[in-house]
Design a protein around this motif. Sequence first.
Motif, PDB file in Angstrom:
ATOM      1  N   THR A  20       1.009  -1.048  -0.035  1.00 46.08           N
ATOM      2  CA  THR A  20       0.079   0.077  -0.292  1.00 46.08           C
ATOM      3  C   THR A  20       0.869   1.255   0.012  1.00 46.08           C
ATOM      4  N   ARG A  21       0.412   2.178  -0.910  1.00 45.78           N
ATOM      5  CA  ARG A  21       1.168   3.582  -0.952  1.00 45.78           C
ATOM      6  C   ARG A  21       0.282   4.400  -0.257  1.00 45.78           C
ATOM      7  N   LEU A  22       0.480   4.738   1.158  1.00 48.03           N
ATOM      8  CA  LEU A  22      -0.232   5.516   1.924  1.00 48.03           C
ATOM      9  C   LEU A  22      -0.608   6.928   1.282  1.00 48.03           C
ATOM     10  N   THR A  23      -1.867   7.369   1.202  1.00 51.61           N
ATOM     11  CA  THR A  23      -1.716   8.773   0.916  1.00 51.61           C
ATOM     12  C   THR A  23      -1.370   9.726   2.389  1.00 51.61           C
ATOM     13  N   ARG A  24      -0.798  10.729   2.103  1.00 50.96           N
ATOM     14  CA  ARG A  24      -0.069  11.551   3.069  1.00 50.96           C
ATOM     15  C   ARG A  24      -0.454  13.216   2.901  1.00 50.96           C
TER      16      ARG A  24
ATOM     17  N   GLN B  15       5.914   4.210   4.471  1.00 47.89           N
ATOM     18  CA  GLN B  15       4.428   4.129   4.436  1.00 47.89           C
ATOM     19  C   GLN B  15       4.216   5.071   5.655  1.00 47.89           C
ATOM     20  N   LYS B  21       1.044  12.173   8.177  1.00 51.17           N
ATOM     21  CA  LYS B  21      -0.360  12.852   8.344  1.00 51.17           C
ATOM     22  C   LYS B  21      -1.355  12.307   7.361  1.00 51.17           C
TER      23      LYS B  21
END
Lengths: 94, 218
Positions: A20-24, B15, B21
Amino acid sequence: MPHGLRTWDASGNLIIDVSTRLTRIIGTQAITPVDGSLSNADFALGTPFWYFTNVPVGKATPVVSFSGTTLTWTWPASTTQFPRDNMTLVYGVY
Amino acid sequence: MAHGLKIINDAGTVQVDELYKNMALFAKEVSTTNTVISAGLSKRTFTYSASLLVNPIFAVRCADYAVARATLSGGTWTVDVFVNDPSGTAFTLYVFGEPIASADTMGFRVFNASGGLVFDSNLKYLRVIDFWNKPFQSGGTPFETRTYASGLTLAAAVVNLSLAQDASIKYHVGLKYSGNDMVVDKVGYGSACSTFGGPSCPIYRGSTDIMVIDCTNY
């Protein structure tokens, strides 16, 4: 061996996987009724996105564009139907 | 000396680290429209306290074209979900905002150097999978279709609600899901041109910015 973070919810559903490429969220910007821009090196960490929040009823919103790591907002011509106002811009990468 | 936590996955992507945030799921409304706006257009309204819901984004999942419009007045967010279908149409509204620490006592949490919570594994974070600008389009239906991976529960947030007007109908752009597709078209207001701008009938050609969010298992 795959590595990264993997999380599940209380029902056992996989929520975050190692791929997963996490939204930031990178930041927020108070927008006033004038054009402007901001630069942030973190835009290079992914694909930029943004959204306006706290938009007063019936007010125009600026057009947002990106060039490299610079985000620019440009207001359309103000009209009686769609005047400019203050609002908040939230921006990040995914 | 640098210290803290950094989780890097196979792709070399960070990640989670102490600077992480993101917005988190604040509310999920599985609902139906209950108010007729005009023939073939209905809505339902929700309210949320602005003291709890900060910097929100509202995404809708619906089998017909839908869009959420949010306004802030005093201490209350009012969100109208408009759907291009009669009253009683089912939809799901996903509301994301600044994260509020979960009450759970198990899981995984990351704090920054100031003691602020930056990641909580019990929260359901915003997962953007696509974001693009849809320029004004006159005619043609649907406006656009994009296909995504199978097995995902997708919702869409129209993040720049520029009004457009095509012939005599003013509208916002909305989206519907169809299988693995997200389809873009008008969500009409049906107002006659003469009621919006007078006899000169100005034509608005606003573009729209669209965010597609993966809400699988949310």
